[in-house]
Motif scaffolding. Structure first.
Motif, PDB file in Angstrom:
ATOM      1  N   ARG A 164     -43.786   0.411  15.104  1.00  0.00           N
ATOM      2  CA  ARG A 164     -42.942  -0.730  14.725  1.00  0.00           C
ATOM      3  C   ARG A 164     -41.654  -0.273  14.044  1.00  0.00           C
ATOM      4  NH1 ARG A 164     -47.254  -5.506  13.005  1.00  0.00           N
ATOM      5  NH2 ARG A 164     -48.498  -5.368  14.934  1.00  0.00           N
ATOM      6  N   ASP A 165     -41.312  -0.928  12.929  1.00  0.00           N
ATOM      7  CA  ASP A 165     -40.006  -0.669  12.317  1.00  0.00           C
ATOM      8  C   ASP A 165     -39.881   0.722  11.717  1.00  0.00           C
ATOM      9  OD1 ASP A 165     -39.100  -3.111  13.053  1.00  0.00           O
ATOM     10  OD2 ASP A 165     -39.203  -4.044  11.079  1.00  0.00           O
ATOM     11  N   THR A 168     -37.351   3.427  12.952  1.00  0.00           N
ATOM     12  CA  THR A 168     -36.002   3.626  12.438  1.00  0.00           C
ATOM     13  C   THR A 168     -35.938   4.677  11.333  1.00  0.00           C
ATOM     14  OG1 THR A 168     -36.275   1.831  10.836  1.00  0.00           O
ATOM     15  CG2 THR A 168     -35.407   1.243  12.996  1.00  0.00           C
ATOM     16  N   GLU A 189     -28.008   1.611  15.542  1.00  0.00           N
ATOM     17  CA  GLU A 189     -28.882   0.872  16.441  1.00  0.00           C
ATOM     18  C   GLU A 189     -28.312   0.940  17.856  1.00  0.00           C
ATOM     19  OE1 GLU A 189     -29.691  -3.057  15.044  1.00  0.00           O
ATOM     20  OE2 GLU A 189     -30.516  -2.364  13.117  1.00  0.00           O
ATOM     21  N   LYS A 321     -36.350  -1.741   8.673  1.00  0.00           N
ATOM     22  CA  LYS A 321     -35.294  -1.393   9.623  1.00  0.00           C
ATOM     23  C   LYS A 321     -33.923  -1.417   8.957  1.00  0.00           C
ATOM     24  CE  LYS A 321     -34.276  -4.310  12.924  1.00  0.00           C
ATOM     25  NZ  LYS A 321     -34.325  -5.084  14.187  1.00  0.00           N
ATOM     26  N   GLU A 322     -33.686  -2.426   8.127  1.00  0.00           N
ATOM     27  CA  GLU A 322     -32.397  -2.528   7.443  1.00  0.00           C
ATOM     28  C   GLU A 322     -32.222  -1.412   6.412  1.00  0.00           C
ATOM     29  OE1 GLU A 322     -33.364  -6.369   9.265  1.00  0.00           O
ATOM     30  OE2 GLU A 322     -34.468  -4.969   8.001  1.00  0.00           O
TER      31      GLU A 322
END
Length: 442
Positions: A164-165, A168, A189, A321-322
């Protein structure tokens, strides 16, 4: 079910997870088959001399070793992206063309792609189809660099969808392992419309801010930043890259009155935090620093990670992710793990980098990067059109005007002429390409 391991995305043990369901077993089998097919395709279809390595990071529960790249000429860039496999080919094709365009401007990149999802062979498909002729020669590939007499180095790592995230976060160890081999480190991204001109504008502006910090140490945390944007609803096709006669290089060459910054107007942290004046020139510090990418030179990244490296435990639960997409850099605590109820304001939360993102008012357009998925404000967000700022032009005019009615103040650093280059003197780093035309408008 959240995978363990701060950086490696290491899955939980079988005992911790319990028996796998039939659906999980089928998904794992499909993913393994997809990875094997991608490995076979890369081995059989790649032109001779195309330097692409495909790594199956799902073959073991152990954290995969970071790939080591050969040292390219200077200025060199290690570029990383995280690709969730259900995306479209066109944005990723644009990403490849942007990397290829760097070499023609005297910028030498290497590319790291971390992939997850059911269509994990998509990036290999993009890389192998980007050819300029039908012959099986490296010179036919878009990523061929004449100055290096070889194609750009490429590493594609496959991860299970369950990561998943945390996908990143996988570039962090790779950047650390190659810190002495590259001059610049860039994560973005894979649907972000950056160009080599974006990196050139950043390096030139960073040089100015670092000169200001030498004259006034209080400006030491200021770094330039990008602004992710989409066309407003009435200009949906204004700059759709595949319909433009200017081609990919002109993707961000648009009037500010026709675009909206989908991070500038994010309803949780919308607008500007304050206006900063550096050597007589105004910059706007955005309340939301997120930009779906980050870029730093080697010395600044080494200093930022000297004591703390971004880990999963540093990120807020729903903003992994951020956080790894640049939130770790900034003093704004919104993307970091912090005490509930603390207002999300600049300086309110923990930070690894401790930087402050500022965008020059006079060169705001040089830092636009198009969100090619166009899924935030262009399509369905009606509330956005009713906001106080409806376009970036309106935002820049109001924000850069400074505080009104006696509220707030302008932070001033390094008086004009104190060894800080003017906009006419501003030049990009040697070998980094031509400066944007906007540098010479002042």
């Amino acid at each position: 079910r959240r995978p363990g391991g701060a950086l490696g995305g290491r899955p939980l043990s079988t005992a911790a997870r319990g028996p796998a369901s039939q659906r999980e077993q089928r998904c794992a089998a499909m993913h393994t088959a997809g990875v094997l097919l991608a490995l076979l395709a890369a081995a059989t279809a790649a032109p001779s001399g195309l330097r692409i390595r495909v790594i199956n990071a799902t073959a073991t529960d152990e954290r995969p070793r970071p790939p080591i790249f050969d040292r390219p000429p200077s200025p060199s860039y290690l570029i990383a992206t995280a690709a969730f496999g259900s995306g479209k080919i066109r944005p990723r094709s644009f990403f490849v063309h942007a990397v290829a365009d760097m070499c023609s401007r005297g910028m030498y990149p290497a590319l790291l792609v971390d992939v997850a999802g059911d269509k994990s062979g998509l990036w290999e498909t993009v890389l192998l189809r980007e050819k300029m002729c039908d012959e099986d020669q490296p010179q036919c590939h878009h990523l061929y660099c004449g100055a290096m007499e070889a194609t750009v180095q490429i590493v594609v790592r496959h991860h299970p969808p369950a990561i998943r995230d945390l996908l990143t976060a996988q570039h962090v160890n790779a950047f650390r392992a190659n810190l002495d081999r590259f001059d610049w480190f860039f994560y973005a991204e894979d649907d972000l419309g950056w160009t080599p001109a974006s990196l050139t504008a950043f390096s030139a502006e960073l040089g100015r801010l670092r000169a200001a910090a030498a004259a006034d140490p209080r400006a030491g945390g200021l770094v330039p930043g990008f602004v992710r944007w989409e066309p407003v609803r009435t200009h949906v096709y204004l700059n759709y890259v595949w319909n433009r006669t200017l081609g990919p290089r002109g993707i961000n060459d648009v009037p500010l009155g026709a675009v909206a910054g989908n991070d500038v107007f994010w309803r949780v942290l919308s607008g500007a935090e304050r206006v900063v004046e550096v050597a007589g020139e105004r910059y706007v510090e955005l309340r939301n620093p997120f930009q779906a990418c980050w870029l730093l030179p080697r010395d600044m990244l080494r200093a930022a990670w000297a004591h703390r490296v971004p880990l999963r435990s540093h990120a807020r639960a729903f903003m992994v992710k951020e956080f790894f997409g640049g939130g770790w850099m900034y003093r704004n605590g919104h993307y970091g793990d912090r005490t509930p109820g603390v207002p999300a304001r600049v300086g309110s939360g923990p930070s690894i980098g401790g930087f402050r993102k500022v965008v020059p008012c006079a060169r705001f357009g040089d830092f636009l990067t198009m969100h090619m998925s166009m899924s935030k404000y262009t399509i369905s967000h009606r509330k956005f059109m009713a906001r106080r700022y409806t376009t970036l032009r309106d935002f820049v005019e109001k924000a850069c005007a400074g505080p009104r009615d006696g509220k707030g103040h302008i932070e001033r650093f390094a008086v004009a002429g104190a060894g800080v280059p003017s906009t006419r003197e501003l030049q990009p780093a040697a070998g980094s390409g031509s400066p944007s035309r906007a540098f010479f408008l002042a």
